[in-house]
Each structure stands twice: as C-alpha cells, then as structure tokens.
Design a protein around this motif. Structure first.
Motif, PDB file in Angstrom:
ATOM      1  N   ARG A 165     -66.184  -9.294  -1.792  1.00 32.77           N
ATOM      2  CA  ARG A 165     -67.655  -9.128  -2.944  1.00 32.77           C
ATOM      3  C   ARG A 165     -67.111  -7.556  -4.036  1.00 32.77           C
ATOM      4  N   ARG A 166     -65.983  -7.249  -4.151  1.00 33.28           N
ATOM      5  CA  ARG A 166     -65.072  -5.514  -4.995  1.00 33.28           C
ATOM      6  C   ARG A 166     -64.582  -6.298  -5.977  1.00 33.28           C
ATOM      7  N   ASN A 167     -64.198  -7.867  -5.608  1.00 30.59           N
ATOM      8  CA  ASN A 167     -62.879  -8.475  -5.779  1.00 30.59           C
ATOM      9  C   ASN A 167     -63.308  -9.763  -6.823  1.00 30.59           C
ATOM     10  N   ARG A 168     -64.834 -10.047  -7.055  1.00 29.79           N
ATOM     11  CA  ARG A 168     -66.004 -11.167  -7.493  1.00 29.79           C
ATOM     12  C   ARG A 168     -64.805 -11.584  -8.972  1.00 29.79           C
ATOM     13  N   ASP A 169     -65.712 -12.900  -9.697  1.00 29.95           N
ATOM     14  CA  ASP A 169     -65.207 -12.549 -10.891  1.00 29.95           C
ATOM     15  C   ASP A 169     -65.519 -11.900 -11.823  1.00 29.95           C
ATOM     16  N   SER A 170     -67.123 -11.357 -12.194  1.00 24.80           N
ATOM     17  CA  SER A 170     -68.279 -10.735 -13.334  1.00 24.80           C
ATOM     18  C   SER A 170     -68.020  -9.269 -12.605  1.00 24.80           C
ATOM     19  N   LEU A 171     -68.350  -8.430 -12.774  1.00 23.68           N
ATOM     20  CA  LEU A 171     -68.845  -7.322 -13.121  1.00 23.68           C
ATOM     21  C   LEU A 171     -70.214  -7.073 -12.834  1.00 23.68           C
ATOM     22  N   PRO A 172     -71.503  -7.818 -13.133  1.00 23.73           N
ATOM     23  CA  PRO A 172     -72.562  -7.476 -11.932  1.00 23.73           C
ATOM     24  C   PRO A 172     -72.509  -8.226 -10.735  1.00 23.73           C
ATOM     25  N   ALA A 173     -71.693  -8.921 -10.899  1.00 23.20           N
ATOM     26  CA  ALA A 173     -72.076  -9.426  -9.706  1.00 23.20           C
ATOM     27  C   ALA A 173     -71.178  -8.775  -8.765  1.00 23.20           C
ATOM     28  N   ARG A 174     -69.942  -8.140  -8.860  1.00 25.95           N
ATOM     29  CA  ARG A 174     -69.726  -6.707  -8.423  1.00 25.95           C
ATOM     30  C   ARG A 174     -69.814  -6.201  -7.167  1.00 25.95           C
ATOM     31  N   VAL A 175     -71.128  -5.326  -8.825  1.00 26.53           N
ATOM     32  CA  VAL A 175     -72.294  -4.145  -8.411  1.00 26.53           C
ATOM     33  C   VAL A 175     -73.414  -5.063  -7.179  1.00 26.53           C
ATOM     34  N   ASP A 176     -73.776  -6.211  -7.814  1.00 22.60           N
ATOM     35  CA  ASP A 176     -74.292  -6.787  -7.050  1.00 22.60           C
ATOM     36  C   ASP A 176     -73.807  -6.605  -5.207  1.00 22.60           C
ATOM     37  N   GLY A 177     -72.695  -7.358  -5.222  1.00 21.69           N
ATOM     38  CA  GLY A 177     -72.068  -7.080  -4.216  1.00 21.69           C
ATOM     39  C   GLY A 177     -71.898  -5.772  -3.235  1.00 21.69           C
ATOM     40  N   ARG A 206     -79.588  -2.028 -13.332  1.00 14.91           N
ATOM     41  CA  ARG A 206     -79.474  -1.431 -14.949  1.00 14.91           C
ATOM     42  C   ARG A 206     -77.973  -2.986 -15.098  1.00 14.91           C
ATOM     43  N   VAL A 207     -77.488  -2.896 -14.037  1.00 17.03           N
ATOM     44  CA  VAL A 207     -76.175  -3.828 -13.937  1.00 17.03           C
ATOM     45  C   VAL A 207     -76.319  -4.966 -14.461  1.00 17.03           C
ATOM     46  N   VAL A 208     -76.745  -5.358 -13.792  1.00 14.07           N
ATOM     47  CA  VAL A 208     -77.576  -6.900 -12.910  1.00 14.07           C
ATOM     48  C   VAL A 208     -78.515  -7.466 -14.313  1.00 14.07           C
ATOM     49  N   PHE A 209     -79.108  -7.063 -14.095  1.00  9.96           N
ATOM     50  CA  PHE A 209     -80.161  -7.780 -15.245  1.00  9.96           C
ATOM     51  C   PHE A 209     -80.283  -6.544 -16.346  1.00  9.96           C
ATOM     52  N   GLY A 210     -79.289  -5.603 -16.787  1.00  7.94           N
ATOM     53  CA  GLY A 210     -79.597  -5.194 -17.937  1.00  7.94           C
ATOM     54  C   GLY A 210     -78.473  -6.110 -18.827  1.00  7.94           C
ATOM     55  N   PRO A 211     -79.111  -5.918 -20.638  1.00  3.97           N
ATOM     56  CA  PRO A 211     -78.280  -6.838 -21.644  1.00  3.97           C
ATOM     57  C   PRO A 211     -76.953  -6.349 -22.350  1.00  3.97           C
TER      58      PRO A 211
END
Length: 249
Positions: free
Chosen positions: A50-62, A124-129
């Motif tokens: 989870r911490r090493n996912r590809d996208s940064l929002p996916a890491r935060v969601d993890g 803010r990170v996952v849904f923000g623009p």
C-alpha cells in the motif's frame, strides 16, 4: 562382538524413537507458530504494498485503509457507508482520548496527528484537483503509523494480542472497500455541485443591475413609504374589480 553390536543398535533405535516422539510432540506448536508468523508477515507485506503503490493518491488511500484495518482487527468494524470524517470523529472520541500516546494536542507524544486530520488529508489528496509532492505522502504515512500505535495503546492488553494475529481485516474484502470509495466519491460530487450552485448564486447577486435583496435592511422613513405604496399596488392588482351596470356579461 555380536552382543556389543546389538547393544549399539538398540541404543540407536531408542534414540531415534525418542526423537520421533519429541518431533510429534512439538509439531503442533511449530505449526501454530508458523501460522501466527505467517499472519504477521502477511500484514507487513500488505502495508508495504500500500505504501509503494504507483500513484500518490493511491498511497494516501492505502494509509487510510491501514487505519480501518487496525480498527477492524481491534474488534470494531467500520461502517462502509460512513464518510472518513464520520469514522475519524468516532475514533478520536472513543479510541484516542486527550493525552493518549500519539494523540493530537498537548499531552500526546506527537507521533500521530489524530484520525480527523488523517481523514481530512486523505479527502484532499484523493479527491482534490491538485497533485501533492511525495514528501507529503511520506509524512502522511508516518502519521498513520503513529495513529496505529495510538489505537493499539488505547486498547486492553488482551485485545492487542488478538489484534496482532486477527484475520478480520483480511475479510473486509474488495467489495466493502469499493463501497467505501463509491460512497465517498458520491458525497464529494454532491459537495462540489453545492459549491458550484452557491458560487453561481453569489455571482448573480454581485452582477451589475441585479435585483437587490429585500427585507435585509432596516426600515427608514425614506424607504417605508415606497414599500407601502408598492405593497398596496400589488394588492390592488390581485383583488378582482366589481362588475358595473354597463359591463358586458
């Protein structure tokens, strides 16, 4: 010579028998230890993925999913229909009282930021623009680790031990996680639509030549008479006129 050889063979057979008995006796404990170790290792591997996912929002969601998994292993199953903020408010009130290790505010150790701060950052990170730098994501995961430790520290000792080897978080499943994300996206879209409608309404009110709002100011002798005249004229227009003798039927 033959007697000595027979004695040595008997001793070897007896030693082998004892070894088999000992192995059979400790094998259940070895199996249990292997299973428990596998559970702990599986959780560590899941956390690293989870911490090493590809996208940064996916890491935060993890990172937020790690909080939910920790709560689930401690015996409280979060409602997937609740928002992050609602879940975080419950955690801060129940599992992270003021002064707990890792809790926000004075008296905490400062290793965590509290569940509400984590939920706000995740929204803010996952849904923000806007994109976020990797340093923000790394700091978020550090706060996640601190909050996880605070949740564990606030639980009784027996529950901590059960949570370490619990499989409840693995049973949350992708369906429940997808429901959480779908509900969160729907709420975010609804909030964004409400913000757009509010901005459009404010723009129309601020546009030149727009009709001023009535009833907001205080009545003065200068605007009282025009207001009364306007009211009487509107009232007269609504009252039907009485028929006269010369009118046609």
């Amino acid at each position: 010579m033959s007697d000595d050889a027979d004695d040595e063979e008997d001793e070897q057979d007896e030693t082998l028998s004892w070894g088999v008995y000992v192995l059979l006796g400790v094998s259940p404990f070895l199996l249990i230890g292997l299973v428990l170790t596998s559970i702990v290792v599986a959780k560590v591997v899941r956390r690293r993925r989870r911490r090493n996912r590809d996208s940064l929002p996916a890491r935060v969601d993890g990172g937020w999913q790690e909080i939910l998994d920790q709560v689930t292993d401690l015996g409280t199953r979060p409602d997937p229909r609740m928002t992050r903020q609602e879940i975080a408010a419950t955690l801060d009130a129940a599992a992270m009282p003021a002064g707990a290790p890792g809790a926000a505010g004075p008296g905490g150790t400062g290793t965590g930021v509290g569940a509400k701060a984590l939920a706000a950052t995740a929204d803010r990170v996952v849904f923000g623009p806007d994109d976020v730098p990797a340093a923000v994501v790394d700091a978020y995961w550090d706060d996640v680790q601190g909050t996880r430790r605070a949740l564990v520290a606030a639980a009784p000792r027996r529950r901590r031990l059960r949570a370490l080897f619990s499989l409840r978080s693995f049973r949350r499943g992708p369906r429940e996680t997808a429901l959480e994300r779908r509900s969160e996206r729907a709420r975010v879209r609804a909030r964004a639509a409400a913000d757009r409608r509010g901005a459009e309404l404010r723009r129309r009110r601020a546009a030149p030549g727009s009709r001023p709002a009535t009833g907001g100011g205080a009545l003065t002798p200068q605007n009282l008479l025009p207001a009364v005249r306007g009211f009487l004229s509107r009232l007269a227009g609504r009252v039907p006129r009485a028929p006269r003798k010369g009118d046609r039927r």
